[in-house]
Design a protein around this motif. Structure first.
Motif, PDB file in Angstrom:
ATOM      1  N   ALA A 161     -13.843 -78.268  10.044  1.00 32.45           N
ATOM      2  CA  ALA A 161     -12.903 -78.329  11.176  1.00 32.45           C
ATOM      3  C   ALA A 161     -12.348 -76.950  11.510  1.00 32.45           C
ATOM      4  O   ALA A 161     -11.133 -76.746  11.576  1.00 32.45           O
TER       5      ALA A 161
ATOM      6  N   GLN B 147     -10.051 -76.773  14.696  1.00 31.57           N
ATOM      7  CA  GLN B 147      -8.795 -77.510  14.500  1.00 31.57           C
ATOM      8  C   GLN B 147      -7.854 -76.742  13.575  1.00 31.57           C
ATOM      9  O   GLN B 147      -6.653 -76.651  13.821  1.00 31.57           O
TER      10      GLN B 147
ATOM     11  N   LYS C 288      -6.515 -73.582  15.438  1.00 28.43           N
ATOM     12  CA  LYS C 288      -5.476 -73.880  16.435  1.00 28.43           C
ATOM     13  C   LYS C 288      -4.108 -74.082  15.789  1.00 28.43           C
ATOM     14  O   LYS C 288      -3.091 -73.822  16.411  1.00 28.43           O
ATOM     15  N   ARG C 289      -4.090 -74.564  14.544  1.00 26.11           N
ATOM     16  CA  ARG C 289      -2.814 -74.732  13.830  1.00 26.11           C
ATOM     17  C   ARG C 289      -2.266 -73.414  13.309  1.00 26.11           C
ATOM     18  O   ARG C 289      -1.055 -73.256  13.167  1.00 26.11           O
TER      19      ARG C 289
END
Length: 141
Positions: free
Chosen positions: A54, A57, A60-61
């Motif tokens: 990921a 994902q 992006k965090r």
């Protein structure tokens, strides 16, 4: 005699009567890196190459939009992700912040992020000065 105090964000610092000595430590598998700097905060991170699930994902965090865009343009290359990761973690550690905390104001930092031939990634951040911090590498047993 060595005294340790906690900085404003809770990051440990070595102090003596005459001058503080800033330090940071990172390890991954059997490799450890210590960074020492007499003129200001320092942060270091080292990571072994590994499979990252990921990627976008997670990015992006953790990362700012320009870093996410750069990673996306690389085809979500795990080596690029780790290089961005070590740079980010070194910066956050230099500032005494957690991985997800935002930097409260613009801060002048210098960075180094590099890859060794074995894929090991190293990130280093220090308060902008003319001389980079001193690094010490150790093989853990």
């Amino acid at each position: 005699e060595v005294a340790i105090r906690l900085g404003a964000q809770g990051k440990p610092e070595l102090t003596t009567a005459s001058q503080p000595l800033f330090f940071n430590l990172s390890h991954s598998a059997e490799v450890a890196v210590l960074a020492f700097y007499a003129t200001g905060p320092v942060g270091v991170d080292v990571e072994r190459p590994r499979r990252i699930s990921a990627v976008q994902q997670t990015a992006k965090r953790i990362f700012a939009a320009p870093e996410c865009d750069y990673l996306h343009r690389s085809g979500d290359d795990p080596h690029v992700f780790l290089r961005l990761w070590v740079r980010h973690e070194a910066r956050q550690k230099c500032l005494g912040l957690g991985l997800l905390q935002t930097i409260p104001e613009p801060v002048a930092l210098d960075y180094f992020a590099g890859t060794w031939s074995n894929g090991l990634q190293l990130g280093l951040a220090w308060a902008s000065q003319t001389v980079p911090p001193e690094l010490h590498f150790f093989q853990l047993h």
